[in-house]
Design an enzyme around this catalytic site. Structure first.
Site, mmCIF file in Angstrom:
data_model
loop_
_atom_site.group_PDB
_atom_site.id
_atom_site.type_symbol
_atom_site.label_atom_id
_atom_site.label_comp_id
_atom_site.label_asym_id
_atom_site.label_seq_id
_atom_site.Cartn_x
_atom_site.Cartn_y
_atom_site.Cartn_z
ATOM 1 C CB SER A 144 -0.903 0.033 1.235
ATOM 2 O OG SER A 144 -1.553 1.294 1.367
ATOM 3 C CE1 TYR A 157 -4.322 -2.395 4.900
ATOM 4 C CE2 TYR A 157 -3.637 -0.126 4.566
ATOM 5 C CZ TYR A 157 -4.036 -1.351 4.051
ATOM 6 O OH TYR A 157 -4.130 -1.519 2.694
#
Length: 253
Positions: A144, A157
């Site tokens: 990401s 995350y």
């Protein structure tokens, strides 16, 4: 003699990026193992779309944080296809804690995010190595943009995706020259994941993000799958790379 088609395993492929990757691989001529943890109906929809593209498919329930289940999943893929050429490590979860509120972090939830997003990649990759090595295959992980630069995502995350970036580079070193390992790093992506993250602000913030992006829109799952397929099929001397898929946003801000 019947043609032996190449085969792929895509974790977390019931929806989102994983589904787009599975379908892209099917359209490119791969048989596909569709993995899911909870969303069996959605996984079967993914498999049906892959089959319409000409792929032989299996659907496999597996929590990638469970090593015994991972090994069983890989044995099932081997029994179905006899080989494995591509592994897409896409399975991932996030946390509910606001990123600025450290007191809101639930440590059990933190451990669960790291177990799925990081340990899961290690376990699935390890189980697939013998088949991937025999096929001179490749791995594409889903990282990401927040694994590369700060962003308003829960700390568990972001931390997990930073680990995926490092793990991708290290696995490329460990598994070469037989197996290439790369990652895609999407920016803000249209769809249910960001709707859950942004809530009622989704439309406003996504429109704002698109205006700030050189290509004037946000990322789609199909954009990520297209990049994955390029890493699989075209970039045979590329390994250990993290390809950002964000329409140029990170370079413009």
């Amino acid at each position: 003699m019947a043609e032996v088609k190449p085969a792929a395993l895509v974790t977390g492929s019931a929806t989102g990026i994983g589904r787009a990757e599975a379908v892209a691989l099917a359209r490119a001529g791969y048989d596909v193992a569709v993995n899911f943890s909870r969303s069996e109906d959605s996984a079967r929809e993914t498999a049906a779309e892959c089959e319409r593209a000409g792929a032989k498919t299996i659907t496999v329930a597996c929590d990638v944080a469970d090593d015994d289940a991972v090994r069983a999943m890989v044995r099932e893929a081997e029994a179905a296809f006899g080989r494995l050429d591509v592994l897409c490590n896409n399975a991932g979860i996030t946390s509910s804690a606001p990123f600025k509120d450290l007191d809101a972090i639930d440590l059990d939830e933190w451990d669960r995010v790291l177990a799925v997003n990081v340990r899961g990649i290690v376990q699935v990759t390890r189980a697939c190595v013998p088949m991937l090595r025999a096929a001179k295959g490749c791995v594409v992980n889903t990282a990401s943009i927040v694994g590369l630069r700060p962003g308003p995502q829960p700390l568990a995350y972001s931390t997990s995706k930073a680990a995926v970036v490092s793990l991708t580079k290290t696995l490329a070193l460990a598994l070469g020259p037989d197996i290439r390992v790369n990652a895609v790093a999407p920016g803000w992506m249209e769809g249910d994941w960001m709707k859950r993250m942004l809530g009622e602000n989704y439309d406003r913030l996504m429109e704002r993000r698109a205006r700030m992006t050189p290509l004037r829109r946000c990322v789609t799952a199909d954009d990520v799958a297209e990049t994955m397929l390029s890493l699989v099929r075209s970039n045979h001397f590329v390994t250990g790379e993290i390809v950002v898929v964000d329409g140029g946003f990170a370079n413009a801000t």
